[in-house]
Scaffold this active site. Structure first.
Site, PDB file in Angstrom:
ATOM      1  N   ASP A  68       0.897  -1.166  -0.085  1.00 46.74           N
ATOM      2  CA  ASP A  68      -0.050   0.043  -0.111  1.00 46.74           C
ATOM      3  C   ASP A  68       0.783   1.311   0.111  1.00 46.74           C
ATOM      4  O   ASP A  68       0.399   2.447   0.380  1.00 46.74           O
ATOM      5  CB  ASP A  68      -0.803  -0.059   1.187  1.00 46.74           C
ATOM      6  CG  ASP A  68      -0.056  -0.098   2.539  1.00 46.74           C
ATOM      7  OD1 ASP A  68       0.783  -1.064   2.563  1.00 46.74           O
ATOM      8  OD2 ASP A  68      -0.372   0.813   3.356  1.00 46.74           O
ATOM      9  N   LYS A 180      -6.651   0.065   6.252  1.00 44.13           N
ATOM     10  CA  LYS A 180      -5.358   0.195   7.207  1.00 44.13           C
ATOM     11  C   LYS A 180      -5.032   1.606   7.315  1.00 44.13           C
ATOM     12  O   LYS A 180      -5.473   2.444   6.417  1.00 44.13           O
ATOM     13  CB  LYS A 180      -4.322  -0.505   6.579  1.00 44.13           C
ATOM     14  CG  LYS A 180      -2.796  -0.072   7.147  1.00 44.13           C
ATOM     15  CD  LYS A 180      -1.731  -0.144   6.163  1.00 44.13           C
ATOM     16  CE  LYS A 180      -0.668   1.014   6.471  1.00 44.13           C
ATOM     17  NZ  LYS A 180       0.542   0.832   5.805  1.00 44.13           N
ATOM     18  N   GLU A 220      -2.794   0.149  13.548  1.00 42.84           N
ATOM     19  CA  GLU A 220      -1.511   0.178  13.323  1.00 42.84           C
ATOM     20  C   GLU A 220      -0.794   1.380  14.045  1.00 42.84           C
ATOM     21  O   GLU A 220      -0.558   2.434  13.385  1.00 42.84           O
ATOM     22  CB  GLU A 220      -1.133   0.060  11.896  1.00 42.84           C
ATOM     23  CG  GLU A 220       0.536   0.030  11.848  1.00 42.84           C
ATOM     24  CD  GLU A 220       0.951  -0.159  10.316  1.00 42.84           C
ATOM     25  OE1 GLU A 220       0.055   0.029   9.384  1.00 42.84           O
ATOM     26  OE2 GLU A 220       2.266  -0.013  10.131  1.00 42.84           O
ATOM     27  N   GLU A 222       2.594   2.383  14.511  1.00 35.42           N
ATOM     28  CA  GLU A 222       3.732   1.887  14.558  1.00 35.42           C
ATOM     29  C   GLU A 222       4.951   2.665  15.410  1.00 35.42           C
ATOM     30  O   GLU A 222       4.769   3.655  15.404  1.00 35.42           O
ATOM     31  CB  GLU A 222       4.342   2.237  13.035  1.00 35.42           C
ATOM     32  CG  GLU A 222       5.899   1.799  12.961  1.00 35.42           C
ATOM     33  CD  GLU A 222       6.533   1.517  11.692  1.00 35.42           C
ATOM     34  OE1 GLU A 222       5.609   1.635  10.846  1.00 35.42           O
ATOM     35  OE2 GLU A 222       7.656   1.111  11.332  1.00 35.42           O
ATOM     36  N   LYS A 262      -1.735  -4.428  14.068  1.00 31.47           N
ATOM     37  CA  LYS A 262      -0.563  -4.320  13.175  1.00 31.47           C
ATOM     38  C   LYS A 262       0.365  -3.704  14.065  1.00 31.47           C
ATOM     39  O   LYS A 262       0.691  -2.395  13.797  1.00 31.47           O
ATOM     40  CB  LYS A 262      -0.700  -3.497  11.955  1.00 31.47           C
ATOM     41  CG  LYS A 262       0.555  -3.805  11.005  1.00 31.47           C
ATOM     42  CD  LYS A 262       0.228  -3.518   9.659  1.00 31.47           C
ATOM     43  CE  LYS A 262       1.484  -3.457   8.725  1.00 31.47           C
ATOM     44  NZ  LYS A 262       1.397  -3.431   7.402  1.00 31.47           N
ATOM     45  N   GLY A 305       9.133  -3.079   9.664  1.00 26.47           N
ATOM     46  CA  GLY A 305       9.672  -2.039  10.333  1.00 26.47           C
ATOM     47  C   GLY A 305      10.930  -1.630   9.887  1.00 26.47           C
ATOM     48  O   GLY A 305      11.528  -0.772  10.713  1.00 26.47           O
ATOM     49  N   SER A 331       2.189  -8.959   8.406  1.00 26.95           N
ATOM     50  CA  SER A 331       1.465  -7.884   7.332  1.00 26.95           C
ATOM     51  C   SER A 331       2.703  -7.106   6.705  1.00 26.95           C
ATOM     52  O   SER A 331       2.989  -5.768   7.155  1.00 26.95           O
ATOM     53  CB  SER A 331       0.607  -6.899   7.789  1.00 26.95           C
ATOM     54  OG  SER A 331       0.125  -5.977   7.087  1.00 26.95           O
ATOM     55  N   TYR A 393       6.677   6.349   5.321  1.00 30.78           N
ATOM     56  CA  TYR A 393       6.218   5.317   4.497  1.00 30.78           C
ATOM     57  C   TYR A 393       5.294   5.959   3.359  1.00 30.78           C
ATOM     58  O   TYR A 393       4.308   6.757   3.615  1.00 30.78           O
ATOM     59  CB  TYR A 393       5.356   4.390   5.440  1.00 30.78           C
ATOM     60  CG  TYR A 393       5.039   3.052   4.655  1.00 30.78           C
ATOM     61  CD1 TYR A 393       3.727   2.885   4.194  1.00 30.78           C
ATOM     62  CD2 TYR A 393       5.915   2.017   4.558  1.00 30.78           C
ATOM     63  CE1 TYR A 393       3.372   1.793   3.350  1.00 30.78           C
ATOM     64  CE2 TYR A 393       5.710   0.717   3.985  1.00 30.78           C
ATOM     65  CZ  TYR A 393       4.404   0.861   3.333  1.00 30.78           C
ATOM     66  OH  TYR A 393       4.135  -0.407   2.763  1.00 30.78           O
TER      67      TYR A 393
HETATM   68  P1  13P Z   1       6.823  -2.589   6.784  1.00 36.25           P
HETATM   69  O1  13P Z   1       6.793  -4.077   6.812  1.00 36.25           O
HETATM   70  O2  13P Z   1       7.761  -2.267   5.635  1.00 36.25           O
HETATM   71  O3  13P Z   1       7.257  -1.870   7.999  1.00 36.25           O
HETATM   72  O4  13P Z   1       5.516  -1.839   6.333  1.00 36.25           O
HETATM   73  C1  13P Z   1       4.777  -1.336   7.138  1.00 36.25           C
HETATM   74  C2  13P Z   1       3.274  -1.077   6.787  1.00 36.25           C
HETATM   75  O5  13P Z   1       2.261  -0.408   7.387  1.00 36.25           O
HETATM   76  C3  13P Z   1       2.813  -1.324   5.410  1.00 36.25           C
HETATM   77  O6  13P Z   1       1.654  -1.521   5.292  1.00 36.25           O
END
Ligand code: 13P
Length: 393
Positions: A68, A180, A220, A222, A262, A305, A331, A393
């Site tokens: 994505d 997401k 998510e 992160e 996630k 990550g 994921s 990202y």
């Molecule tokens: P990564 O696995 O590269 O950290 O991807 C994170 C993400 O949010 C992709 O949807």
């Protein structure tokens, strides 16, 4: 006390809580209880479907392929193999991934960027149909990216709530069944209480809106790998973040059986002096999750990550050495795509080899979901870390 807050639940919303109605409801009668405390469960008419979708994504030996990347980030992937960031090149790359024969044996869901959701192969077959043919659920990134959070310690917040309900309804019509929203928390920047609260509240609002429109939300927050802190500090921050996330998810009446998480794995900061073994990462990560995540949640789908492909797979494998309360899976974006890009190099004659490379990574992670992976025979490239300081990202 008048029963003005009496809430009518549809049969779908009440049936999947195992026949044990968690609300004060009596058939054919108004509320007669002295206090009209009602535990509301909302997910509109989609309740059953959300639970089914989440379950089918969290199915044994399968996980999510995340492709994505926004157009800008996809451009970075293409630039790494010398390709221009054109719609044609993005389509060629996504076509390679989404038409890999046999992918559905290991992949249960694919997260797409909006452009891909509405795109087709060069032969005119919708990407959504390519996925359905492999029994893969199409998903969609719905957030609008990160911007600086005023009043914070150089932190960010995630945009995208405006118009989200109507966009989600359109994505559902196009075939998406899960969504997401990625927000981030930075340990070196604090994190400040403001940034954590904003991240948690935004995720909860997004989750409620997604469920209301038939999309299973992937939640998510992160926690970025950046920093030189030890693993204990990551554990502390992860616990803080997830407790706020669940607090606001509950406050927004999100149906836990119809979400997926996630999380980042609990690791030392990328610049910490010592690396942790997969067993240590698994121990800390599962400790954190068991303290914070109710067993009603069907699936935990980790992000990679910036870990190397092999690291991400080994860590997942370590987490599946004994039974967990939830499906614990992957994921991954970078940890599934890196070898594929390197093999492809943008050349049509390499497509088949690149698809094989994707299957190798997907199968490795499928085995890790089942706790049966061994890194024997993995190549040097797959062991190279992909951490980028301050990665966007
Ligand atoms: P990564 O696995 O590269 O950290 O991807 C994170 C993400 O949010 C992709 O949807």
């Amino acid at each position: 006390m008048a029963c003005s807050s009496m809430v009518k639940l549809n049969s779908a919303a009440s049936s999947w809580i195992g026949g044990q109605q968690s609300f004060n409801q009596r058939s054919g009668s108004a509320c007669r209880l002295p206090s009209c405390h009602v535990s509301v469960i909302r997910a509109g008419s989609y309740a059953d479907e959300l639970v089914q979708t989440a379950k089918s994504i969290a199915s044994p030996g399968r996980g999510i392929l995340a492709i994505d990347e926004s157009n800008a980030t996809c451009g970075k992937r293409l630039a790494s193999i010398g390709l221009d960031n054109t719609e044609t090149n993005r389509q060629a790359y996504r076509q390679l991934l989404l038409t890999t024969p046999g992918l559905g044996g290991y992949i249960s869901g694919a997260i797409l960027f909006e452009e891909t959701l509405y795109q087709s192969t060069t032969d005119g077959k919708n990407f959504v149909d390519c996925l359905r043919d492999e029994n893969i659920v199409p998903g969609i990134k719905v957030d609008k990216g990160l911007v600086p959070l005023p009043g914070s310690n150089n932190e960010s917040w995630c945009q995208g709530l405006d118009g989200l309900a109507s966009r989600s309804a359109e994505y559902y019509k196009q075939g998406a069944r899960f969504a997401k929203w990625r927000t981030v928390v930075s340990i070196p920047c604090g994190p400040s209480a403001l940034a954590v609260k904003e991240a948690a509240w935004g995720l909860a609002r997004y989750a409620a809106i997604s469920q209301d429109n038939g999309l299973v939300p992937i939640v998510e927050p992160e926690i970025l790998l950046d920093g030189d802190h030890p693993i204990e500090r990551t554990l502390e921050v992860a616990e803080q973040v997830w407790s706020e996330v669940f607090y606001y998810l509950a406050e927004n009446n999100v149906v836990f059986e119809g979400i997926l998480l996630k999380p980042s794995m609990v690791t030392p900061g990328a610049e910490h002096k010592e690396k942790a073994l997969p067993e240590t990462i698994a121990k800390y990560t599962l400790t954190m999750l068991k303290r914070r995540v109710p067993p009603a949640v069907p699936g935990i789908m980790f992000l990679s990550g910036g870990q190397s492909e092999v690291e991400a797979t080994l860590n997942l494998n370590a987490m599946n050495q004994s039974p967990n309360p939830w499906h614990v899976s992957f994921s991954y974006a970078r940890a599934l795509q890196n070898s594929v890009l390197k093999t492809w190099q943008g050349r049509p004659e390499n497509v088949e080899a690149a698809q094989k490379a994707l299957l190798i990574r997907a199968k490795a992670n499928s085995l890790a979901q089942l706790g049966k992976y061994s890194a024997e025979g993995e190549g040097a490239d797959a062991k190279k870390g992909m951490f980028v300081k301050g990665y966007t990202y």
